[in-house]
Design a protein around this motif. Sequence first.
Motif, PDB file in Angstrom:
ATOM      1  N   ALA A 106       0.969  -1.193   0.068  1.00 31.18           N
ATOM      2  CA  ALA A 106      -0.096  -0.070  -0.132  1.00 31.18           C
ATOM      3  C   ALA A 106       0.882   1.232   0.153  1.00 31.18           C
ATOM      4  CB  ALA A 106      -0.963  -0.082   1.290  1.00 31.18           C
ATOM      5  N   GLU A 107       1.897   1.214   0.793  1.00 28.02           N
ATOM      6  CA  GLU A 107       2.937   2.472   0.821  1.00 28.02           C
ATOM      7  C   GLU A 107       3.441   2.490  -0.620  1.00 28.02           C
ATOM      8  OE1 GLU A 107       6.323   4.206   3.630  1.00 28.02           O
ATOM      9  OE2 GLU A 107       6.599   2.137   2.959  1.00 28.02           O
ATOM     10  N   ASP A 108       3.896   1.461  -1.292  1.00 31.09           N
ATOM     11  CA  ASP A 108       4.406   1.605  -2.662  1.00 31.09           C
ATOM     12  C   ASP A 108       3.687   2.106  -3.791  1.00 31.09           C
ATOM     13  OD1 ASP A 108       6.955   0.849  -1.707  1.00 31.09           O
ATOM     14  OD2 ASP A 108       6.438  -1.483  -2.407  1.00 31.09           O
ATOM     15  N   ILE A 109       2.253   1.745  -3.523  1.00 29.92           N
ATOM     16  CA  ILE A 109       1.190   2.097  -4.180  1.00 29.92           C
ATOM     17  C   ILE A 109       0.812   3.794  -4.061  1.00 29.92           C
ATOM     18  CG2 ILE A 109      -1.088   2.289  -4.947  1.00 29.92           C
ATOM     19  CD1 ILE A 109      -0.888  -0.772  -4.568  1.00 29.92           C
ATOM     20  N   GLY A 110       1.137   4.341  -2.912  1.00 31.12           N
ATOM     21  CA  GLY A 110       0.925   5.777  -2.711  1.00 31.12           C
ATOM     22  C   GLY A 110      -0.106   6.135  -1.538  1.00 31.12           C
ATOM     23  N   ILE A 111      -0.359   5.252  -0.659  1.00 27.25           N
ATOM     24  CA  ILE A 111      -1.295   5.683   0.274  1.00 27.25           C
ATOM     25  C   ILE A 111      -0.390   6.712   1.338  1.00 27.25           C
ATOM     26  CG2 ILE A 111      -2.708   3.495   0.488  1.00 27.25           C
ATOM     27  CD1 ILE A 111      -1.186   2.772   3.265  1.00 27.25           C
ATOM     28  N   SER A 112      -1.386   7.532   2.140  1.00 31.64           N
ATOM     29  CA  SER A 112      -0.677   8.725   2.894  1.00 31.64           C
ATOM     30  C   SER A 112      -0.419   8.107   4.281  1.00 31.64           C
ATOM     31  CB  SER A 112      -1.429  10.106   2.752  1.00 31.64           C
ATOM     32  OG  SER A 112      -1.468  10.376   1.520  1.00 31.64           O
ATOM     33  N   ALA A 113      -1.164   7.096   4.714  1.00 35.69           N
ATOM     34  CA  ALA A 113      -1.058   6.798   6.234  1.00 35.69           C
ATOM     35  C   ALA A 113      -1.639   5.457   6.309  1.00 35.69           C
ATOM     36  CB  ALA A 113      -1.777   7.766   6.976  1.00 35.69           C
ATOM     37  N   LEU A 114      -1.237   4.632   7.284  1.00 32.86           N
ATOM     38  CA  LEU A 114      -1.827   3.237   7.591  1.00 32.86           C
ATOM     39  C   LEU A 114      -2.358   3.423   8.911  1.00 32.86           C
ATOM     40  CD1 LEU A 114      -2.196   0.252   6.658  1.00 32.86           C
ATOM     41  CD2 LEU A 114      -0.124   0.075   7.879  1.00 32.86           C
ATOM     42  N   ILE A 115      -3.608   2.852   9.236  1.00 33.48           N
ATOM     43  CA  ILE A 115      -4.205   2.752  10.565  1.00 33.48           C
ATOM     44  C   ILE A 115      -4.368   1.315  10.758  1.00 33.48           C
ATOM     45  CG2 ILE A 115      -6.102   3.317  11.914  1.00 33.48           C
ATOM     46  CD1 ILE A 115      -5.806   5.216   9.048  1.00 33.48           C
ATOM     47  N   LEU A 116      -3.792   0.741  11.795  1.00 28.29           N
ATOM     48  CA  LEU A 116      -3.709  -0.443  12.072  1.00 28.29           C
ATOM     49  C   LEU A 116      -4.063  -1.188  13.376  1.00 28.29           C
ATOM     50  CD1 LEU A 116      -2.711  -3.389  10.762  1.00 28.29           C
ATOM     51  CD2 LEU A 116      -0.311  -2.896  11.632  1.00 28.29           C
ATOM     52  N   HIS A 117      -5.293  -1.897  13.246  1.00 27.20           N
ATOM     53  CA  HIS A 117      -5.904  -2.354  14.314  1.00 27.20           C
ATOM     54  C   HIS A 117      -5.005  -3.744  14.899  1.00 27.20           C
ATOM     55  CE1 HIS A 117      -9.337  -3.222  17.270  1.00 27.20           C
ATOM     56  NE2 HIS A 117      -8.899  -4.436  17.069  1.00 27.20           N
ATOM     57  N   GLY A 118      -4.734  -3.800  16.265  1.00 28.96           N
ATOM     58  CA  GLY A 118      -4.023  -5.096  16.579  1.00 28.96           C
ATOM     59  C   GLY A 118      -4.636  -6.377  17.111  1.00 28.96           C
ATOM     60  N   ARG A 119      -5.562  -6.713  16.044  1.00 27.92           N
ATOM     61  CA  ARG A 119      -6.195  -7.704  15.951  1.00 27.92           C
ATOM     62  C   ARG A 119      -6.247  -8.689  14.532  1.00 27.92           C
ATOM     63  NH1 ARG A 119      -9.011  -5.492  20.110  1.00 27.92           N
ATOM     64  NH2 ARG A 119      -9.548  -6.632  21.995  1.00 27.92           N
ATOM     65  N   THR A 120      -6.514  -9.828  14.394  1.00 28.70           N
ATOM     66  CA  THR A 120      -6.802 -10.454  13.152  1.00 28.70           C
ATOM     67  C   THR A 120      -8.277 -10.369  12.872  1.00 28.70           C
ATOM     68  OG1 THR A 120      -7.218 -12.709  13.801  1.00 28.70           O
ATOM     69  CG2 THR A 120      -4.931 -12.127  13.317  1.00 28.70           C
TER      70      THR A 120
END
Length: 322
Positions: A145-159
Motif C-alpha cells: 500500500a505504501e508503494d502504491i501511494g497511500i498517505s497513512a496506515l491505521i492498524l488494529h492489533g487484531r486479526t
Amino acid sequence: MAGVTDRPFRQLCKKLGAGYAVSEMAASNPQLWDSVKTSRRLDHRGEIDPIAVQIAGADPAMMAEAAVFNVQRGAQIIDINMGCPVKKVCKAASGSALLRDEPLVGRIVQAVVDACRPLGIPVTLKTRTGWDPEHRNALRVARMAEDIGISALILHGRTRADLYTGHAEYDTIREVKAALSIPVVANGDIDSPEKARAVLDYTGADAVMLGRAAQGRPWLFRETDHYLRTGERLPPPSYGEMRSLLLAHLDDHYHFYGEITGVRTARKHIGWYVAGLPGAQAFCDVMNRLESTREQHQAVADWFGRLMQQHDAPDAAYSLAA
C-alpha cells in the motif's frame, strides 16, 4: 463503529480534543448512495475539518468511483476500510475479508489512489494484522500500500478471526511501523491516556486511534491529548458537565435524525454515558420505554439533576471503575 460515529458524535469528539475523526463506513455500491442511511453517512454539513470518509467494497472500479463521489461531497481524505470484521461485510468479500486476497487489495488501493491523486486528496488504509493468527500479513499489505501511494496506515492489533475478543497485540504494529516511512496509527484496546502513552512508546507509532472506549466517554480525547502533552491527568468530568455534554449531544442527534429515528438511536448513547453510574440500570429500563425526544431529553436532564443533588454538590465528580 458503524452506527456510532455519525456526524453528531464526530463533532462532539472533535470539540473535546480528537484531532481526527473518520465517518461511518460508506458503501461503494452506487445503488445504495440514495438510501437514507448512506445519505446520512455522507452528510458533512457544518463538520469540523478535516473531513475523512471511509469507503468499503471489493470492486476496484466501484471503489474508485465511490472515492470521487465522496470527494465531490466534501471529503478531504478518503479512508479504505479493510479492517471491519463484521460477518455481513466479510461475506461480501469486503472489510477484513480482503486480507485473504492480497492481489485484490493491491488493485483496490491502486484504483482509489489513482482516482484521488489528480484531485489532491490523500488516501489512507485501515486494516488488521491478518485474517487469523496463522496468517498475519499486515506487513506485506502495508508495504504494498505504501508503494502504491497511500498517505497513512491505521492498524488494529487484531486479526479478523479475533473479532473484538481477547486483547489487541502491538508487536505487529511495531514491526510495520519500523518498516514504513509513512505515518502509522495504532488502534485497538486503547482505553486510557496511560494506555495511549504506553502503546505509542512500544510501537513507535505516529498516533493512536480510539474507538469503542470513547462510546459514552467523548472526553477521553481531551484527557488523552492533555496527558500525552504534559504527562498529567485531567480531573474526570463532573456530573454537571456530563449532563451538559449529553444534553447537547442529544439536541444535535435529534436534529440530525428526526423524531422517530432520533429517540431510538439515542438510547445506546445514553446507555454508554450512564454506564457505571449509581442507579444507571433502573434509569435505562425506564428511559428505553420512552417514545419521544422531548420525554427522553427531559428524563436525562432530571436524572442527572437528582444525581447531582444526591451527592451534595452541583459539580460532584465521578470516577469510572478500572
